[in-house]
Scaffold this motif. Structure first.
Motif, PDB file in Angstrom:
ATOM      1  N   GLU A   1      10.837   2.139  -5.570  1.00 34.09           N
ATOM      2  CA  GLU A   1      11.990   2.302  -6.547  1.00 34.09           C
ATOM      3  C   GLU A   1      11.455   4.119  -5.980  1.00 34.09           C
ATOM      4  O   GLU A   1      12.511   4.821  -6.378  1.00 34.09           O
ATOM      5  CB  GLU A   1      11.784   2.464  -8.082  1.00 34.09           C
ATOM      6  CG  GLU A   1      12.627   2.832  -8.335  1.00 34.09           C
ATOM      7  CD  GLU A   1      12.908   1.812 -10.216  1.00 34.09           C
ATOM      8  OE1 GLU A   1      11.841   0.938 -10.349  1.00 34.09           O
ATOM      9  OE2 GLU A   1      13.443   2.777 -10.951  1.00 34.09           O
ATOM     10  N   LEU A   2      10.731   4.455  -6.260  1.00 34.24           N
ATOM     11  CA  LEU A   2      10.773   6.093  -6.228  1.00 34.24           C
ATOM     12  C   LEU A   2      10.822   6.682  -5.918  1.00 34.24           C
ATOM     13  O   LEU A   2      11.526   7.839  -5.507  1.00 34.24           O
ATOM     14  CB  LEU A   2       8.839   6.488  -7.011  1.00 34.24           C
ATOM     15  CG  LEU A   2       8.773   6.002  -8.321  1.00 34.24           C
ATOM     16  CD1 LEU A   2       7.604   6.694  -9.002  1.00 34.24           C
ATOM     17  CD2 LEU A   2       9.282   7.121  -9.367  1.00 34.24           C
ATOM     18  N   LEU A   3      10.975   5.900  -4.721  1.00 38.22           N
ATOM     19  CA  LEU A   3      11.021   6.960  -3.144  1.00 38.22           C
ATOM     20  C   LEU A   3      11.873   6.439  -2.745  1.00 38.22           C
ATOM     21  O   LEU A   3      12.206   7.039  -1.510  1.00 38.22           O
ATOM     22  CB  LEU A   3       9.692   7.209  -2.551  1.00 38.22           C
ATOM     23  CG  LEU A   3       8.415   7.794  -2.760  1.00 38.22           C
ATOM     24  CD1 LEU A   3       7.417   8.093  -1.754  1.00 38.22           C
ATOM     25  CD2 LEU A   3       9.322   9.396  -2.565  1.00 38.22           C
ATOM     26  N   ALA A   4      12.846   5.412  -2.807  1.00 40.48           N
ATOM     27  CA  ALA A   4      13.795   4.561  -2.596  1.00 40.48           C
ATOM     28  C   ALA A   4      13.036   4.339  -1.052  1.00 40.48           C
ATOM     29  O   ALA A   4      14.512   4.667  -0.406  1.00 40.48           O
ATOM     30  CB  ALA A   4      14.957   5.829  -2.314  1.00 40.48           C
ATOM     31  N   VAL A   5      12.305   3.623  -0.923  1.00 41.91           N
ATOM     32  CA  VAL A   5      11.828   3.413   0.231  1.00 41.91           C
ATOM     33  C   VAL A   5      12.754   2.022   0.802  1.00 41.91           C
ATOM     34  O   VAL A   5      13.155   0.580   0.351  1.00 41.91           O
ATOM     35  CB  VAL A   5      10.914   2.763   0.070  1.00 41.91           C
ATOM     36  CG1 VAL A   5       9.892   1.721   1.766  1.00 41.91           C
ATOM     37  CG2 VAL A   5       9.087   3.642  -0.222  1.00 41.91           C
ATOM     38  N   PRO A   6      13.431   1.588   2.039  1.00 40.53           N
ATOM     39  CA  PRO A   6      14.409   0.632   2.441  1.00 40.53           C
ATOM     40  C   PRO A   6      13.572  -0.159   2.940  1.00 40.53           C
ATOM     41  O   PRO A   6      12.323  -0.222   2.928  1.00 40.53           O
ATOM     42  CB  PRO A   6      15.419   0.999   3.934  1.00 40.53           C
ATOM     43  CG  PRO A   6      14.396   3.076   3.880  1.00 40.53           C
ATOM     44  CD  PRO A   6      13.142   3.193   2.889  1.00 40.53           C
ATOM     45  N   ALA A   7      14.524  -1.663   2.843  1.00 41.13           N
ATOM     46  CA  ALA A   7      13.668  -2.744   2.778  1.00 41.13           C
ATOM     47  C   ALA A   7      13.296  -2.851   4.193  1.00 41.13           C
ATOM     48  O   ALA A   7      11.654  -4.141   4.228  1.00 41.13           O
ATOM     49  CB  ALA A   7      14.146  -3.712   2.310  1.00 41.13           C
ATOM     50  N   ASP A   8      13.090  -2.113   5.148  1.00 39.88           N
ATOM     51  CA  ASP A   8      12.611  -2.089   6.504  1.00 39.88           C
ATOM     52  C   ASP A   8      11.569  -1.423   7.067  1.00 39.88           C
ATOM     53  O   ASP A   8      10.829  -1.325   8.200  1.00 39.88           O
ATOM     54  CB  ASP A   8      13.647  -2.102   7.774  1.00 39.88           C
ATOM     55  CG  ASP A   8      14.498  -0.899   7.359  1.00 39.88           C
ATOM     56  OD1 ASP A   8      14.319  -0.131   6.571  1.00 39.88           O
ATOM     57  OD2 ASP A   8      15.498  -0.275   8.575  1.00 39.88           O
TER      58      ASP A   8
END
Ligand SMILES: *Cc1c(COP(=O)(O)O)cnc(C)c1O
Length: 365
Positions: free
Chosen positions: A60-67
């Motif tokens: 959430e903090l770094l907006a890490v995408p699902a891939d």
């Protein structure tokens, strides 16, 4: 609790009081489990919850995408200097950008595993203090990746942009800048960071890696360092650094709670970190005693190295700082002088106290 001294250590570095107090309160009995987190099976339900929450908060903090996978590893950034080429170089070509002491180490280590080329290098007669303009970089088109260090902790040189000008997969050492501001994860193929600068205790290494980069490891790559194996086992191929992961998780929650100028979370920290750095650089630049030689456009907001023009005053400066409860300001042994590391856990008041002291010291000398 009396106020603790301000700790400017470059790493292992200061942690937020709130986090340490929470860890202390939960030390003997985590959430009614009757166990310290240190005593739990890494495969038990309680630790499973701690790990899942830590990963979710980091995403959430770094907006890490699902891939992208988030891996919790060990060995620190220096182990990653070998782990990256073992996994990503195919034993072929890898390009490096050298902007300071850590990226210099990275490229030297990679030479054990692949054909390394310096796409750019910033060392001049006085050391490191700039980032070569992108149009001067000469990456090879057929390299497997381009590696850079987002913040040179020793030299105080930071990228304030993502150097994504060529088509090569980007690999970044973010040990000392991760979570200090938002970052475009999607511009990178792999990001790694030792935890002990801006996240938590030493012993944990975070890796954020695109799924296409997994499963290309050299046959000689140790299984525990094989990104594909670690990902497939949910960071549980071997025992992960459980307590360090728990502490990192508490820090992620602390970051989510931060506010500054009406901003929340990582944006709040970015705003606060900018203020802290501006205050300190302004003090240095307006003084006749202190100097920082890094080009203005790449000055680090996390690590501020500076020198006293009269170096015979170094000991007196450090002693006075110690008396004022300003700790660990001595520069790295390879560059000398002073260094103030002002990671997320350093409050504005800590930098204000340092600046007050620096001004007073200058008046007296
Ligand atoms: C501290 C640091 C390292 C070294 O990390 P270890 O955990 O000691 O291996 C490497 N790169 C950067 C940018 C650092 O700040």
């Amino acid at each position: 609790m009396p106020q603790r001294p301000y700790n400017f250590s470059a790493g292992p570095a200061a942690m937020p009081d709130e986090v340490l107090l929470q860890a202390a309160a939960e030390m003997l009995d985590w959430h009614g489990s009757g166990m310290s987190v240190m005593e739990m099976s890494h495969r038990g339900p309680q630790f499973g919850q701690i790990l899942a929450q830590a990963e979710a908060d980091l995403r959430e903090l770094l907006a890490v995408p699902a891939d992208y996978h988030v891996l919790f590893m060990q060995g620190g950034a220096l182990a990653e200097n070998a782990i990256v080429p073992l996994n990503l170089s195919h034993g072929a070509k890898a390009d490096y950008v050298v902007t300071g002491s850590w990226s210099q180490k990275s490229q030297l280590e990679a030479r054990k595993f692949c054909d390394v080329h310096l796409a750019a290098s910033a060392r001049d007669a006085t050391g490191y203090g700039s980032i070569p303009p992108l149009n001067m970089w000469k990456p090879r088109r057929d390299a497997q990746y381009l590696h850079y260090c987002a913040n040179e902790t020793i030299d105080g040189v930071e990228f304030h942009f993502v150097p994504a000008q060529c088509d090569l997969p980007l690999v970044a050492d973010m040990s000392s800048t991760i979570l200090s501001r938002s970052v475009d994860v999607t511009a990178h193929a792999c990001i790694y960071a030792g935890a002990q600068k801006n996240i938590g205790p030493a012993g944990l290494t975070l890796v954020i890696i695109h799924r296409d980069m997994l499963n290309h490891a050299l046959p000689s790559c140790p299984s525990a360092f094989n990104y594909g194996v670690v990902a497939q086992n949910g960071s549980m191929y071997n025992t992960p650094p459980t307590y360090a992961i728990y502490m990192a998780g508490l820090v992620f929650q602390w970051i989510k709670r931060q506010t500054e100028d009406g901003l929340q979370g990582i944006l709040a920290l970015a705003a606060r970190n900018r203020k802290k750095a501006d205050l300190l650089y302004t003090c240095i630049d307006s003084s006749a005693l202190y100097i920082n030689r890094v080009a203005h456009d790449c000055r680090s907001r996390m690590n501020v190295p500076f020198f006293l023009r009269d170096e015979t005053l170094n000991d007196a400066f450090l002693q006075g700082a110690q008396q004022r409860q300003l700790l660990q300001l001595k520069g790295h042994k390879s560059v000398g002088g002073m260094r103030a590391s002002i990671y997320n856990a350093m409050p504005c008041a800590g930098v204000e106290a340092l600046v007050d002291y620096m001004r007073e010291f200058e008046r007296l000398h």
